[in-house]
Design an enzyme around this catalytic site. Structure first.
Site, mmCIF file in Angstrom:
data_model
loop_
_atom_site.group_PDB
_atom_site.id
_atom_site.type_symbol
_atom_site.label_atom_id
_atom_site.label_comp_id
_atom_site.label_asym_id
_atom_site.label_seq_id
_atom_site.Cartn_x
_atom_site.Cartn_y
_atom_site.Cartn_z
ATOM 1 N N LYS A 130 48.123 91.667 17.196
ATOM 2 C CA LYS A 130 49.511 91.346 17.566
ATOM 3 C C LYS A 130 50.438 92.535 17.543
ATOM 4 C CE LYS A 130 49.430 86.479 16.434
ATOM 5 N NZ LYS A 130 49.796 85.479 15.444
ATOM 6 N N LYS A 206 40.714 77.317 21.707
ATOM 7 C CA LYS A 206 41.010 76.823 20.367
ATOM 8 C C LYS A 206 42.308 75.995 20.395
ATOM 9 C CE LYS A 206 42.228 78.385 15.826
ATOM 10 N NZ LYS A 206 42.366 79.314 14.778
ATOM 11 N N LYS A 209 49.178 74.986 18.838
ATOM 12 C CA LYS A 209 50.487 74.602 19.352
ATOM 13 C C LYS A 209 51.012 75.658 20.321
ATOM 14 C CE LYS A 209 54.562 72.418 17.584
ATOM 15 N NZ LYS A 209 55.426 72.165 16.460
#
Ligand code: TRP
Length: 344
Positions: A130, A206, A209
């Protein structure tokens, strides 16, 4: 670093020995989905009878991503707490609490931050993935805060998925460094890797949300049907009659969790072509709605009584604080920084 891990179906600790402690953490992402339920919550519910359990809603970790808009957190915390209790976590058996309500998390985080180098943190895959768009000091320190969460309760075991294993090694590493540098205060925590069913989302990735491919626990029965209808299926099975490959199909993976005899009832008819995808999905919707009904009912009851939920969090906080204060006293005394409030 220890690389010992175990699964919950291994023998439990010797009952004559002291009862072990588990710390589990989950980010407040709002109402949870069936991936969270099947992958984590059901396992925690099973563990609460055998361990001292601390279930921490890690709002400070969530801030690493939501720092621009922290006002979303309060409602998300509430929703997660509702899901915890609805899924069967029993506030009598385990402390359910909000991380930031126990300020010792931040203190231990800071003390731990002296015991780990920046390059070690910079190399962790969770950071590397990230860091293009998230490279704050706070996010770099995410696993150090996690180590503090775990060690603050002197946890023996931490139930996590495989993707979190390195963070638990790091926690054990920091705990070991602390013990060697000052005095032994900490157990070396271990990951409790559990056999969890693979739950994929509607797009075959996967379930998450953030991918918007999830089935919320609190979806209505109709919404559940609708999401299932949108699910990816075996691309080689276009019409009913085409032979299918259940092992490649995320809908079949869900049948494995929710249906009684998928290998006998579903797989053969999918393979032969007798069972079309729409019918297969509707069968699943029926089974899933039936299984989730009691959790959903408890959920809507709890939502009607928000004070009860906040009370549960307050009781959990008090229990967590007691344990945390105790461990922090040991930490300060081992480091000989227990001079606060002392004259001599
Ligand atoms: N990093 C964990 C996750 O992303 C959340 C977490 C924070 C956690 N602190 C923890 C998990 C302590 C276990 C123990 O899922």
């Amino acid at each position: 670093m220890s690389d010992k891990t175990e699964t919950t179906d291994q023998p439990l600790p010797d009952p004559k020995k002291r009862r072990q402690t588990i710390l589990s953490g989950m980010q407040p992402t709002g109402a949870l989905h069936i991936g969270n339920l099947e992958g984590a919550l059901k396992n925690w519910v099973a563990l609460q009878d055998q361990y001292w359990m601390y279930c921490c809603i890690v709002d400070l970790h969530a801030l690493t991503a939501d720092w621009k808009n922290p006002k979303v957190l309060k409602d998300r915390i509430f929703q997660v707490a509702v899901d915890f209790v609805a899924a069967g976590l029993d506030p009598e058996k385990c402390a359910i609490f909000i991380q930031s309500e126990v300020p010792e998390h931040t203190e231990l985080h800071l003390l731990f931050s002296m015991l780990i180098t920046v390059p070690t943190l910079d190399r962790l895959p969770t950071y590397m993935e990230k860091k293009e768009h998230l490279n704050s000091y706070g996010f770099l320190g995410y696993p150090v805060l996690q180590a503090a969460d775990i060690c603050l309760y002197n946890a023996d075991k931490v139930p996590v998925g495989k993707d979190q294993e390195k963070h638990i090694w790091l926690a054990a590493d920091i705990a070991g460094r602390f013990n060697n540098t000052y005095r032994k205060v900490f157990n070396l925590p271990e990951a409790l890797l559990t056999k969890i069913p693979l739950i994929l989302g509607s797009d075959n990735r996967k379930m998450s949300k953030s991918y918007n491919n999830h089935i919320p626990i609190d979806a209505t029965e109709k919404q559940t049907e609708k999401i299932l209808k949108s699910y990816y299926t075996d691309p080689e099975k276009i019409r009913q009659g085409d032979p299918g490959h259940p092992e490649k199909c995320p809908v079949y993976l869900l049948h494995l969790v929710y249906s009684e005899d998928p290998a006998g009832d579903i797989a053969p008819d999918c393979k032969s072509g007798k069972l079309g995808c729409v019918d297969c999905k509707m069968k699943l919707a029926g089974r899933m709605n039936e299984t989730l009904r009691p959790i959903r009912d408890r959920r809507s009851e709890l939502e009607k009584h928000p004070d009860e939920v906040w009370d549960i969090l307050a009781v959990g906080r008090d229990r967590a604080r007691q344990r945390a204060a105790n461990v922090m006293n040991k930490v300060r005394s081992a480091m000989k920084i227990d001079y606060r409030g002392k004259k001599k």
